[in-house]
Design a protein around this motif. Structure first.
Motif, mmCIF file in Angstrom:
data_model
loop_
_atom_site.group_PDB
_atom_site.id
_atom_site.type_symbol
_atom_site.label_atom_id
_atom_site.label_comp_id
_atom_site.label_asym_id
_atom_site.label_seq_id
_atom_site.Cartn_x
_atom_site.Cartn_y
_atom_site.Cartn_z
ATOM 1 N N THR A 1 0.858 -1.179 0.000
ATOM 2 C CA THR A 1 0.000 0.000 0.000
ATOM 3 C C THR A 1 0.896 1.231 0.000
ATOM 4 O O THR A 1 1.859 1.288 0.767
ATOM 5 N N ILE A 2 0.560 2.179 -0.848
ATOM 6 C CA ILE A 2 1.332 3.415 -0.901
ATOM 7 C C ILE A 2 0.376 4.600 -0.840
ATOM 8 O O ILE A 2 -0.722 4.555 -1.397
ATOM 9 N N GLY A 3 0.777 5.644 -0.133
ATOM 10 C CA GLY A 3 -0.035 6.851 -0.047
ATOM 11 C C GLY A 3 0.846 8.081 0.059
ATOM 12 O O GLY A 3 1.897 8.042 0.706
ATOM 13 N N GLN A 4 0.433 9.147 -0.589
ATOM 14 C CA GLN A 4 1.140 10.417 -0.506
ATOM 15 C C GLN A 4 0.115 11.539 -0.413
ATOM 16 O O GLN A 4 -0.915 11.499 -1.086
ATOM 17 N N ALA A 5 0.408 12.526 0.403
ATOM 18 C CA ALA A 5 -0.388 13.753 0.457
ATOM 19 C C ALA A 5 0.605 14.902 0.518
ATOM 20 O O ALA A 5 1.575 14.849 1.280
ATOM 21 N N TYR A 6 0.378 15.932 -0.301
ATOM 22 C CA TYR A 6 1.398 16.970 -0.409
ATOM 23 C C TYR A 6 0.796 18.353 -0.604
ATOM 24 O O TYR A 6 -0.273 18.527 -1.177
ATOM 25 N N VAL A 7 1.527 19.346 -0.075
ATOM 26 C CA VAL A 7 1.164 20.756 -0.192
ATOM 27 C C VAL A 7 2.432 21.531 -0.482
ATOM 28 O O VAL A 7 3.482 21.261 0.116
ATOM 29 N N GLY A 8 2.344 22.504 -1.386
ATOM 30 C CA GLY A 8 3.522 23.294 -1.695
ATOM 31 C C GLY A 8 3.206 24.445 -2.614
ATOM 32 O O GLY A 8 2.063 24.917 -2.684
ATOM 33 N N VAL A 9 4.211 24.888 -3.324
ATOM 34 C CA VAL A 9 4.058 25.980 -4.284
ATOM 35 C C VAL A 9 4.328 25.434 -5.677
ATOM 36 O O VAL A 9 5.125 24.508 -5.855
ATOM 37 N N GLY A 10 3.631 26.008 -6.652
ATOM 38 C CA GLY A 10 3.793 25.540 -8.015
ATOM 39 C C GLY A 10 3.621 26.658 -9.021
ATOM 40 O O GLY A 10 3.199 27.766 -8.686
ATOM 41 N N ASN A 11 3.958 26.350 -10.258
ATOM 42 C CA ASN A 11 3.807 27.307 -11.345
ATOM 43 C C ASN A 11 3.412 26.555 -12.599
ATOM 44 O O ASN A 11 3.998 25.534 -12.931
#
Length: 196
Positions: free
Chosen positions: A129-139
Motif C-alpha cells: 500500500t502506498i499513499g502520498q499527500a502533499y502541499v507546496g508551491v507551483g507554477n
C-alpha cells in the motif's frame, strides 16, 4: 457539507462564462515526474514516481485585464513495476495573460494533491500500500497558438509531503511513514479554447 461544495463547483463550472469577460479552458494529457529527496523514502519507494494524468485548467479574466484567476485539476494514473496508483492534484493561483495572437498564461500559486494505491499478488502472497499527500508551491506556464493547440510546463515544490508505505510478504509486514520534501516537473499537451 460535501454535497453543497459539489453543487457549488458544478454551478461555477457551467456558469462561469457569465462571471467574466474572457475565459480560457485548457484540456489535455499531462505527465509529471515527482522526485523524492529523502534517502529513506528513495530506498522504500524509489527516487522518481511518474504521474501521467488527464488535465483540465481554467483561467478567468475580467474585461480589459491581463490578471485573473487560475485553477486546475489533474487526475493522476501512476504505475511502476510494483504498484498502481490513482490521485488528484490541483493548483490555485493568480493568472497573468501575455501576448496577442499566440499567448502565454503564467500561474504561480498554491499546489496540493494526493496519491493512493498499491498492489496485491495472491500467487506470491505479496501486497503493498502506498499513499502520498502533499502541499507546496507551483507554477503552470501554458503557451497556446491561434489554432488552440497548447503546450504547458508545470513546476512544483512540496516542502510538506507525507509518505506512507506498507508491504506484506509471507505474513511478515513492514510499515514506513515519513514527512519529506519533494519536487516535480511536468509537461501538458492539449487544446485551449477562449470563451467570451
Amino acid at each position: 457539507m460535501k454535497k453543497t461544495n459539489i453543487l457549488l463547483l458544478i454551478f461555477f463550472i457551467f456558469f462561469f462564462k457569465h462571471l467574466s469577460a474572457q475565459n480560457y479552458i485548457t484540456a489535455g494529457l499531462n505527465i509529471d515526474l515527482c522526485f523524492n529527496c529523502n534517502e529513506e523514502v528513495i530506498n522504500e519507494i524509489g527516487i522518481i514516481i511518474p504521474k501521467p494524468g488527464v488535465y483540465v485548467g481554467f483561467n478567468i479574466f475580467k474585461k480589459d485585464t491581463k490578471i485573473g484567476v487560475h485553477f486546475d485539476g489533474n487526475i493522476i494514473f501512476s504505475h511502476n513495476e510494483k504498484e498502481l496508483c490513482l490521485g488528484f492534484a490541483s493548483l490555485l493561483a493568480p493568472s497573468f495573460l501575455l501576448g496577442k495572437e499566440n499567448r502565454f498564461i503564467i500561474s504561480p500559486g498554491l499546489s496540493f494533491g494526493f496519491l493512493l494505491g498499491g498492489s496485491s499478488n495472491k500467487d506470491t502472497n505479496k501486497q503493498s500500500t502506498i499513499g502520498q499527500a502533499y502541499v507546496g508551491v507551483g507554477n503552470n506556464i501554458t503557451y497556446f497558438f491561434k489554432s488552440g493547440f497548447s503546450i504547458g510546463l508545470n513546476l512544483n515544490y512540496y516542502p510538506l509531503m507525507f509518505v506512507y508505505y506498507s508491504r506484506e510478504e509471507n505474513n511478515m509486514s513492514k510499515k514506513f511513514e515519513k514527512i519529506e520534501n519533494s519536487f516535480s516537473i511536468g509537461i501538458t499537451i492539449g487544446y485551449t479554447d477562449c470563451l467570451k
